[in-house]
Design an enzyme around this catalytic site. Sequence first.
Site, mmCIF file in Angstrom:
data_model
loop_
_atom_site.group_PDB
_atom_site.id
_atom_site.type_symbol
_atom_site.label_atom_id
_atom_site.label_comp_id
_atom_site.label_asym_id
_atom_site.label_seq_id
_atom_site.Cartn_x
_atom_site.Cartn_y
_atom_site.Cartn_z
ATOM 1 C CB CYS A 2 18.628 -0.378 -33.467
ATOM 2 S SG CYS A 2 19.531 0.521 -32.229
ATOM 3 N NE ARG A 27 11.662 -1.505 -39.390
ATOM 4 C CZ ARG A 27 10.991 -1.142 -38.744
ATOM 5 N NH1 ARG A 27 11.838 -1.351 -37.251
ATOM 6 N NH2 ARG A 27 9.754 -1.477 -39.081
ATOM 7 C CD1 TRP A 74 20.175 6.188 -37.470
ATOM 8 C CD2 TRP A 74 19.137 6.588 -35.006
ATOM 9 N NE1 TRP A 74 19.476 7.618 -37.393
ATOM 10 C CE2 TRP A 74 19.377 8.114 -35.746
ATOM 11 C CE3 TRP A 74 18.978 6.629 -34.073
ATOM 12 C CZ2 TRP A 74 18.900 8.985 -35.665
ATOM 13 C CZ3 TRP A 74 18.846 8.013 -33.683
ATOM 14 C CH2 TRP A 74 18.567 9.023 -34.426
ATOM 15 C CG ASN A 98 16.177 0.332 -30.817
ATOM 16 O OD1 ASN A 98 15.670 1.323 -30.880
ATOM 17 N ND2 ASN A 98 14.471 -0.696 -31.608
ATOM 18 N N GLY A 99 16.952 1.965 -28.449
ATOM 19 C CA GLY A 99 16.200 2.793 -27.369
ATOM 20 C C GLY A 99 17.184 3.638 -26.738
ATOM 21 C CD GLU A 476 7.280 14.044 -48.154
ATOM 22 O OE1 GLU A 476 7.284 15.382 -46.619
ATOM 23 O OE2 GLU A 476 7.917 13.442 -48.903
ATOM 24 C CE LYS A 480 10.957 12.444 -48.238
ATOM 25 N NZ LYS A 480 10.122 12.096 -48.155
ATOM 26 C CD GLU A 483 13.861 12.217 -46.203
ATOM 27 O OE1 GLU A 483 12.708 12.316 -46.713
ATOM 28 O OE2 GLU A 483 14.531 11.182 -45.131
ATOM 29 C CG HIS A 499 5.723 37.867 -43.782
ATOM 30 N ND1 HIS A 499 4.715 39.152 -43.884
ATOM 31 C CD2 HIS A 499 4.568 37.551 -44.383
ATOM 32 C CE1 HIS A 499 3.569 39.532 -44.120
ATOM 33 N NE2 HIS A 499 2.679 38.038 -44.588
ATOM 34 C CE LYS A 598 11.307 3.604 -44.835
ATOM 35 N NZ LYS A 598 10.663 4.972 -45.699
HETATM 36 C C1 F6R Z 1 10.671 11.236 -44.148
HETATM 37 C C2 F6R Z 1 10.360 9.922 -44.019
HETATM 38 C C3 F6R Z 1 9.800 10.317 -42.325
HETATM 39 C C4 F6R Z 1 8.799 9.484 -41.601
HETATM 40 C C5 F6R Z 1 9.077 9.603 -40.517
HETATM 41 C C6 F6R Z 1 7.507 8.814 -39.950
HETATM 42 O O1 F6R Z 1 10.904 10.115 -45.911
HETATM 43 O O2 F6R Z 1 10.470 9.033 -43.932
HETATM 44 O O3 F6R Z 1 10.549 12.000 -42.140
HETATM 45 O O4 F6R Z 1 8.105 10.461 -42.471
HETATM 46 O O5 F6R Z 1 9.849 9.236 -39.125
HETATM 47 O O6 F6R Z 1 7.458 7.878 -40.000
HETATM 48 P P1 F6R Z 1 5.925 7.015 -39.956
HETATM 49 O O7 F6R Z 1 5.893 7.280 -41.028
HETATM 50 O O8 F6R Z 1 7.130 5.641 -39.903
HETATM 51 O O9 F6R Z 1 5.591 7.460 -38.717
#
Ligand code: F6R
Length: 603
Positions: A2, A27, A74, A98-99, A476, A480, A483, A499, A598
């Site tokens: 948030c 965010r 959020w 926030n939290g 990864e 990607k 998400e 397996h 974010k």
């Molecule tokens: C995926 C993504 C998340 C972040 C994760 C950690 O695209 O961005 O998986 O990598 O939330 O965030 P940070 O790097 O800010 O600690």
Amino acid sequence: MCGIVGCSGTSDAIHPVMEGLARLEYRGYDSAGISYRKDDKILNHKKEGKLQNLKDLLEDIKPASTTAIGHTRWATHGKVNDTNAHPHSNDKLSIVHNGIIENANALREFLKSEGMEFLSETDSEVFLNLLTLNFNKTKDLKQSIIETFKKIEGNSAFLILNKENHLLYSIKRSAPLVCGVNEKTSDVFVSSDPYALVGFTSKIYFPEDEVLCELDFTKANELVQFYELDGSTSKRFKIQEKEVKLDVVSKGKFEHFMLKEIHEQPELIKKLTKIYFSESNKEQLARIGKESFPYVHLAACGTALHAGLIIKNYLEKYTQMRVHSDFASEFRYKSPKLNSDELGLFISQSGETADTLACQELCAENKLKNYSIVNTEGSTLYRNCDENLLIHAGIEIGVASTKAFTQQVLVGNLLAKAFANKLSEKEVIGEFELLSDKIKNLLAQEEKIKNIAREIYQHQGFIFTGRGIQFPIALEGALKLKEIAYVHAEGYAAGELKHGPISLIDENMVNIAIITPDLYDKTLSNAEEVKARQGILLVVGEEGNKELEEMSDFFIGLDFEGLDDTVPVLTNIVLQLLSYHIAKLKGTDIDKPRNLAKSVTVE
Ligand code: F6R
């Protein structure tokens, strides 16, 4: 997560609050709201959905005030709707939060028994009601905030506005919150991220946990007062007076920030070596070269952990250090055996990820040395670590991390080589520049990737496979895709397919197999096994490899010539582009995918 922004002063507070919220919207973007004082009343406007919905509402209302607080949400507790949006307010007080309040249910029952009414389903309203109850009794807002905060369990940050006067109060526990002042105008600010305040403030204060901040723009000199929970004056805060420029964040010619950030990578890679081998920074890598640890504990989340898994490979290749890596959310609850001669290594774009921060704290408590590989200078992780290796990715707006991953991996490569005293400036610059050029060539072939995306985007299931250092890339790639395109995708070590997961393979399943010269034969046979079961095979491999081209339904050939450690960066960029184009065809909200935020500042 948030976004919180507040402002109080002599001039318009609505503009800086709304501008700050716009900067933080990436965010958290379920809903947004603003509260402000007008004619000794608190007015509150909230809107479900993107910040634009609130902006449209305010267009008609045209609010004017010199004291305001705002929030982008959020959701943690309660549906996404106008009522659950913040701020939560009554005729005396308004709060943003926030939290997570972990004991919210018990407190809600108590407050109901005291006759307090709840309008929303949020845990945040519990704080408002408990604060109001305390305030009604004591009539002392500062003391009531302290008493209320003491009763709240879990990690949270709060900003409080009151009807009676222009004072703002903020307080936090393991959640980001800063205060700012503009020394020319005396305006005061609070935010969950200093980025929201760039251009508005000349001085930023970073209070520590459980320090109550009182912001009063009428005070002659100290516009922010800090208090301990016993009411005494606190000195537990840091100050930053450095002039920070606002990164110009526009999409430029690109349709999405994510695509722009993918295209920024060649230049960022070149910049990285210039920075790390400049006279002023060389000293950092030399200092690291003198350090040695028997054991490294590496913790991170999501994409940052995937970068960490590649860094683990580098550390194991170049040094004698044993490396334990884990999801930060698991690491912290596993009772890891931590010794004071070991290293804690934390990877993060934001430097504010709650679980990663908790692991760092755990390592600090056990007297380990702590290093970060981090993008955000001045973030909590940055402030708390003994050594910070900045990744210099610039601000990353796309919620799906792309350029930060690349820079994390490359900085991790420098770190491993520095530890091993095998850091040859010439060789590193040579490889990074070559990589940068090869990424440029790859980006020029984007059309080809787009065409493949068109062929496969309607499939429901995607399995990404790789071996060795390409296994984290498979993880990864799958992350990607899920998400941003909202399709089921999993990453597997190619050797694990038989397996279990191979039972998923049929003519509808797409296998994206990364087959590089490293462990070539083994990875090839895993792909053959998929082909034998009619799976759709997309291979990312070395250009000109006829064997791969012939066996696959789709082939993306890459030039690995001259690359060594950095091959996974190149293969990953193919997967970034593929996810982007699949998501685009599916019409999802690429820069702000549903349900995500974010910076994940709650557990
Ligand atoms: C995926 C993504 C998340 C972040 C994760 C950690 O695209 O961005 O998986 O990598 O939330 O965030 P940070 O790097 O800010 O600690």
